[in-house]
Write an enzyme that holds these catalytic residues in place. Structure first.
Site, PDB file in Angstrom:
ATOM      1  N   HIS A 233       0.817  -1.216   0.000  1.00  0.00           N
ATOM      2  CA  HIS A 233       0.000   0.000   0.000  1.00  0.00           C
ATOM      3  C   HIS A 233       0.862   1.282   0.000  1.00  0.00           C
ATOM      4  O   HIS A 233       0.813   2.077  -0.933  1.00  0.00           O
ATOM      5  CB  HIS A 233      -0.894   0.031   1.252  1.00  0.00           C
ATOM      6  CG  HIS A 233      -1.855  -1.115   1.378  1.00  0.00           C
ATOM      7  ND1 HIS A 233      -2.903  -1.340   0.506  1.00  0.00           N
ATOM      8  CD2 HIS A 233      -1.926  -2.102   2.302  1.00  0.00           C
ATOM      9  CE1 HIS A 233      -3.583  -2.414   0.897  1.00  0.00           C
ATOM     10  NE2 HIS A 233      -3.020  -2.893   1.976  1.00  0.00           N
TER      11      HIS A 233
HETATM   12  O1  RIB Z   1      -5.255   0.336   4.222  1.00  0.00           O
HETATM   13  C1  RIB Z   1      -3.845   0.288   4.174  1.00  0.00           C
HETATM   14  C2  RIB Z   1      -3.245   1.372   5.009  1.00  0.00           C
HETATM   15  O2  RIB Z   1      -3.583   1.173   6.376  1.00  0.00           O
HETATM   16  C3  RIB Z   1      -1.701   1.383   4.961  1.00  0.00           C
HETATM   17  O3  RIB Z   1      -1.242   2.697   5.139  1.00  0.00           O
HETATM   18  C4  RIB Z   1      -1.323   0.544   6.141  1.00  0.00           C
HETATM   19  O4  RIB Z   1      -0.038   0.894   6.681  1.00  0.00           O
HETATM   20  C5  RIB Z   1      -2.397   0.929   7.123  1.00  0.00           C
HETATM   21  O5  RIB Z   1      -1.982   2.140   7.749  1.00  0.00           O
END
Ligand code: RIB
Ligand code: CA
Length: 296
Positions: A233
């Protein structure tokens, strides 16, 4: 010309990969890490941020802690993914310098002291710090060059509620403040981030440097079925900052769910919504190659 950036973060395994990439690739001047409660509590996210800087011997970069709680709601966390320490047992050295406090004031001072538009913010966690900045220091917020945010889901199912993504579900009010502001914002939602995963061969090929070895250890801890990692992500934010041509970006009018239902924080496309740039597709192969190149 390196982009001058502040990374707002809740490390977190994927945050850690993103931060190590930003430090190792030589394409960013990282002015500071501002931390926020998210995946785990603020004390842990701040200690993890300091530990990553210690590994890279970057005691010159400050860690400035920010919000321990969401603007108006009880905290949620992602301990199930990241573990109680936020790094699934991976140990880092202690921070090289004491964690500073009051990230929002530090952000305002930093932005007001720099030429307008010369600093980008790469936001990897809940937007609480940025929401407070918009609310308390609108002139400083207006000097942000661009804000690139990992968060939200458009056509993808959520990972917090049925349609809500974790960062946005953690602080919907902060998302609303940011979307309604005039900050040049690009959102990188689950629609894109779920297309970037690392398999074992990719992970092992990262080894060979201090940062690459640590990222390979982190991604090994981030494997979901022994074969592939969970989605990368947060690294998508750094990759978009460096190579926007790898992404297809659309401007969508978005509203955020501020209710108390399981989909609080979910985004919906509405005619009255705020126009915001959203990365909707990515050339995953080239993005993964760019990520790997940062550790060579
Ligand atoms: O949904 C994914 C996000 O939520 C990423 O930033 C992960 O690190 C969590 O913070
Ligand atoms: Ca994160």
């Amino acid at each position: 010309m390196n982009r001058r950036v502040v990374i707002d973060t809740d490390p977190g395994l994927d945050d850690a990969v993103a931060i190590l990439f930003a430090l190792a690739c030589g394409r960013f001047d990282v002015l500071g890490l501002t931390t926020v409660a998210g995946n785990i509590g603020l004390e842990r996210t701040s200690a993890n941020a300091g530990g990553l800087l210690a590994v890279m011997e970057r005691g010159d970069i400050p860690v400035v802690s920010g919000a321990a709680t969401a603007m108006l709601r009880d905290n949620i966390d992602a301990i199930v993914v990241h573990g109680a320490d936020g790094l699934r047992g991976i140990t880092l050295p202690p921070p090289l310098a004491p964690v500073q406090t009051d990230a929002v004031a530090w952000l305002a001072e930093t932005l007001l002291a720099a030429p307008s538009g010369s600093i980008d913010i790469l936001a990897l966690g809940p937007l609480t710090n940025i929401g407070h900045l918009v609310s308390a220091f609108p002139e400083a917020a207006g000097r942000i060059g661009q804000l690139i945010v990992m968060g939200g889901a458009i056509a993808e199912p959520g990972n917090s509620g049925p349609a809500s993504e974790f960062n946005f579900a953690a602080d919907p009010e902060a998302v609303a403040l940011v979307l309604r502001s005039d900050i040049r914002t690009t959102i990188v939602p689950l629609d894109v981030t779920r297309r970037l995963r690392a398999d074992r061969a990719y992970i092992e090929a990262l080894r060979g440097s201090k940062a690459g070895d640590l990222v390979a250890d982190i991604l090994t801890a981030y494997l979901v079925d022994g074969k592939q990692s969970r989605p990368l992500h947060d690294p998508c934010v750094m990759l978009l900052a460096l190579a926007p041509e790898l992404f297809e970006i659309e401007v969508l009018r978005l509203s955020v769910n501020l209710g108390d239902d399981p989909d609080a924080g979910a985004l919906t496309r509405t005619d009255t919504g705020s126009p915001v740039a959203v990365a909707m597709r990515v050339d995953a192969e080239r993005a993964l190659a760019l990520l790997a190149s940062g550790f060579r």
